[in-house]
Motif scaffolding. Structure first.
Motif, PDB file in Angstrom:
ATOM      1  N   ASN A 111       8.647 -95.259  29.953  1.00 30.63           N
ATOM      2  CA  ASN A 111       8.232 -95.928  31.189  1.00 30.63           C
ATOM      3  C   ASN A 111       8.830 -95.242  32.414  1.00 30.63           C
ATOM      4  OD1 ASN A 111       6.420 -98.171  30.867  1.00 30.63           O
ATOM      5  ND2 ASN A 111       7.998 -99.190  29.673  1.00 30.63           N
ATOM      6  N   ALA A 112      10.106 -94.869  32.311  1.00 30.22           N
ATOM      7  CA  ALA A 112      10.757 -94.166  33.422  1.00 30.22           C
ATOM      8  C   ALA A 112      10.073 -92.837  33.679  1.00 30.22           C
ATOM      9  CB  ALA A 112      12.241 -93.961  33.115  1.00 30.22           C
ATOM     10  N   LEU A 113       9.706 -92.137  32.605  1.00 27.96           N
ATOM     11  CA  LEU A 113       9.018 -90.859  32.741  1.00 27.96           C
ATOM     12  C   LEU A 113       7.627 -91.045  33.336  1.00 27.96           C
ATOM     13  CD1 LEU A 113       8.742 -87.833  32.254  1.00 27.96           C
ATOM     14  CD2 LEU A 113       8.049 -88.345  29.906  1.00 27.96           C
ATOM     15  N   ALA A 114       6.897 -92.036  32.826  1.00 24.57           N
ATOM     16  CA  ALA A 114       5.544 -92.291  33.342  1.00 24.57           C
ATOM     17  C   ALA A 114       5.584 -92.598  34.834  1.00 24.57           C
ATOM     18  CB  ALA A 114       4.908 -93.453  32.576  1.00 24.57           C
ATOM     19  N   LEU A 115       6.619 -93.332  35.270  1.00 28.14           N
ATOM     20  CA  LEU A 115       6.741 -93.665  36.691  1.00 28.14           C
ATOM     21  C   LEU A 115       7.006 -92.413  37.528  1.00 28.14           C
ATOM     22  CD1 LEU A 115       6.724 -96.019  38.674  1.00 28.14           C
ATOM     23  CD2 LEU A 115       9.186 -96.274  38.311  1.00 28.14           C
ATOM     24  N   LEU A 116       7.853 -91.525  37.030  1.00 34.04           N
ATOM     25  CA  LEU A 116       8.117 -90.273  37.752  1.00 34.04           C
ATOM     26  C   LEU A 116       6.841 -89.450  37.900  1.00 34.04           C
ATOM     27  CD1 LEU A 116      11.501 -89.036  36.206  1.00 34.04           C
ATOM     28  CD2 LEU A 116      11.138 -89.823  38.548  1.00 34.04           C
ATOM     29  N   ILE A 117       6.076 -89.340  36.805  1.00 38.82           N
ATOM     30  CA  ILE A 117       4.838 -88.558  36.846  1.00 38.82           C
ATOM     31  C   ILE A 117       3.828 -89.211  37.773  1.00 38.82           C
ATOM     32  CG2 ILE A 117       2.885 -87.736  35.468  1.00 38.82           C
ATOM     33  CD1 ILE A 117       4.787 -87.462  33.097  1.00 38.82           C
ATOM     34  N   GLU A 118       3.714 -90.541  37.675  1.00 39.82           N
ATOM     35  CA  GLU A 118       2.745 -91.276  38.505  1.00 39.82           C
ATOM     36  C   GLU A 118       3.058 -91.135  39.989  1.00 39.82           C
ATOM     37  OE1 GLU A 118       1.356 -95.922  39.151  1.00 39.82           O
ATOM     38  OE2 GLU A 118       2.240 -95.307  37.240  1.00 39.82           O
ATOM     39  N   LYS A 119       4.344 -91.150  40.341  1.00 40.41           N
ATOM     40  CA  LYS A 119       4.744 -91.038  41.750  1.00 40.41           C
ATOM     41  C   LYS A 119       4.753 -89.599  42.246  1.00 40.41           C
ATOM     42  CE  LYS A 119       8.734 -93.061  41.477  1.00 40.41           C
ATOM     43  NZ  LYS A 119      10.035 -93.669  41.872  1.00 40.41           N
ATOM     44  N   GLY A 120       4.506 -88.664  41.349  1.00 35.42           N
ATOM     45  CA  GLY A 120       4.599 -87.260  41.737  1.00 35.42           C
ATOM     46  C   GLY A 120       6.029 -86.851  42.022  1.00 35.42           C
ATOM     47  N   ALA A 121       6.973 -87.473  41.297  1.00 41.83           N
ATOM     48  CA  ALA A 121       8.395 -87.247  41.559  1.00 41.83           C
ATOM     49  C   ALA A 121       8.969 -86.164  40.648  1.00 41.83           C
ATOM     50  CB  ALA A 121       9.167 -88.550  41.403  1.00 41.83           C
ATOM     51  N   LEU A 122       8.162 -85.152  40.354  1.00 45.54           N
ATOM     52  CA  LEU A 122       8.661 -83.975  39.666  1.00 45.54           C
ATOM     53  C   LEU A 122       8.749 -82.830  40.666  1.00 45.54           C
ATOM     54  CD1 LEU A 122       6.588 -83.983  36.331  1.00 45.54           C
ATOM     55  CD2 LEU A 122       8.957 -84.719  36.642  1.00 45.54           C
ATOM     56  N   THR A 123       9.730 -82.001  40.513  1.00 46.89           N
ATOM     57  CA  THR A 123       9.851 -80.828  41.365  1.00 46.89           C
ATOM     58  C   THR A 123      10.260 -79.644  40.499  1.00 46.89           C
ATOM     59  OG1 THR A 123      10.793 -79.969  43.430  1.00 46.89           O
ATOM     60  CG2 THR A 123      12.291 -81.164  41.969  1.00 46.89           C
ATOM     61  N   THR A 124      10.375 -78.479  41.122  1.00 47.19           N
ATOM     62  CA  THR A 124      10.692 -77.268  40.377  1.00 47.19           C
ATOM     63  C   THR A 124      11.839 -76.525  41.049  1.00 47.19           C
ATOM     64  OG1 THR A 124       8.397 -77.023  39.652  1.00 47.19           O
ATOM     65  CG2 THR A 124       9.779 -75.077  39.543  1.00 47.19           C
ATOM     66  N   HIS A 125      12.783 -76.066  40.243  1.00 49.51           N
ATOM     67  CA  HIS A 125      13.814 -75.146  40.707  1.00 49.51           C
ATOM     68  C   HIS A 125      13.499 -73.761  40.140  1.00 49.51           C
ATOM     69  CE1 HIS A 125      17.192 -78.183  41.891  1.00 49.51           C
ATOM     70  NE2 HIS A 125      16.020 -78.499  42.377  1.00 49.51           N
TER      71      HIS A 125
END
Length: 351
Positions: A111-125
């Motif tokens: 659920n925590a992961l799905a929320l991050l993906i849904e909010k577009g809360a992934l970034t890249t280093h």
């Protein structure tokens, strides 16, 4: 048909009520008693295996219980939970809804992961990759990070653990690939970009990879500047399937790299069968390679096979100048590691 394989995340109530906990052995019940007393949580014992806990919110209660380190995975699988709202009564039908604590642990991570993906809360280093022939930046490996609401980062080990536990590898893998492309475009990166992917998360490249290809084309990347890098290659049992994925990428004009070469017994076989454009020699082989004859032998075998097939060699995890010198003198074309730079939100533009 479209690539759809996951179901909606199970709903976890935030309401107050009673939680029935059933333990496979009385020792687990005793552990729960110690935990509840320490947390001042109200409970009552029905017998040596069963207890009822009065909670103000089921989700909050689960977060407290699943995040504690007093239970290992096996013990979490031996504790079963059932939530009853005040209006509900215990019936055989309701009992079918009982799940293990490990199940809820997995669901909450998913659920925590799905929320991050849904909010577009992934970034890249981005971590620099160096051309050893001229000491310039050849490209960057893109590495995923999740971003919490407070700005703190969620690192890949946690993201992919959640994904595995919640059967969401495909969705996370796709989101990371797309985020890598978008972030590289925003950062105005014109060098090579290495993008990781997990082959076991892709069951049909034409369907599963079409959005990645679409973004690469839409963002006007030169396909030759995108290198798709196989991670967890040592766990791939179906080499024909992996070969099909790599051939799909190559047909689109992209390059492909094989990661962690040297870490498994089948590495040389995989190089010969898959014919990647780049092989990345595992950091365990590079560590102290200037003084380790066994690692040197593995390194030279990989380099020899790669050169026969016109494959570029990248030394991964270099941290010392002696390691750089040995790799450069013995056939490595590229190098990557903390010696040159750590992953960072802003890509290093020059050494």
């Amino acid at each position: 048909m479209p690539c759809v394989k996951c179901q909606s995340m199970p709903f976890i109530s935030t309401k107050s009520g009673d939680v029935i906990l059933s333990c496979e052995v009385p020792e687990l019940c005793q552990k729960l008693v110690v935990f509840f007393k320490a947390k001042s949580i109200r409970y009552s014992l029905e017998d040596a295996f069963t207890m009822i806990v009065m909670v103000d919110g089921f989700k909050t209660f689960l977060e407290s219980l699943t995040q504690t380190n007093i239970f290992n995975k096996l013990e979490k699988s031996g504790i079963r939970c059932l939530f009853l709202e005040p209006s509900q009564s215990l019936t055989p039908t309701v009992l079918r809804q009982m799940r293990t604590l490990q199940y809820y642990h997995d669901v909450m991570g998913a659920n925590a992961l799905a929320l991050l993906i849904e909010k577009g809360a992934l970034t890249t280093h981005f971590q620099p990759i160096i051309d050893l022939k001229n000491d310039t930046i050849y490209g960057y490996e893109s590495l995923a990070r999740g971003v919490n609401d407070d700005g703190s980062l969620v690192y890949p080990d946690t993201l992919f653990r959640w994904a595995k536990e919640g059967d969401m590898l495909f969705y996370l893998d796709r989101a990371c690939r797309e985020t890598s492309l978008k972030t590289a475009a925003v950062k105005n990166i014109h060098a090579k970009v290495f993008i990781n992917f997990i082959p076991t998360a892709i069951y049909d490249p034409e369907h599963c990879l079409q959005s990645t290809v679409k973004w690469a084309n839409q963002l006007e990347f030169d396909p030759k500047n995108i290198i798709f890098e196989v991670t967890e290659s040592e766990y791939v049992e179906d080499l024909e399937h992996l070969s099909k994925i790599l051939q799909f990428y190559k047909a689109q004009g992209f390059n492909v790299a094989l990661d962690d070469v040297g870490s498994g017994y089948s590495s040389l076989t995989m190089i010969a069968k898959l014919q990647p454009d780049i092989v990345k020699i595992d950091r365990q082989i590079i560590d102290r390679i200037d003084t380790n004859p066994a690692n040197q032998a593995v390194f030279k075998a990989i380099v020899s096979l790669a050169k026969e097939s016109h494959i570029c060699v990248l030394a991964e995890g270099v941290e010392r100048v002696e390691e750089v010198a040995y790799c450069a003198a013995n056939g490595a074309d590229l190098a990557q590691g903390y010696y040159f730079g750590r992953p960072s939100a802003e890509p290093v533009r020059k050494l």
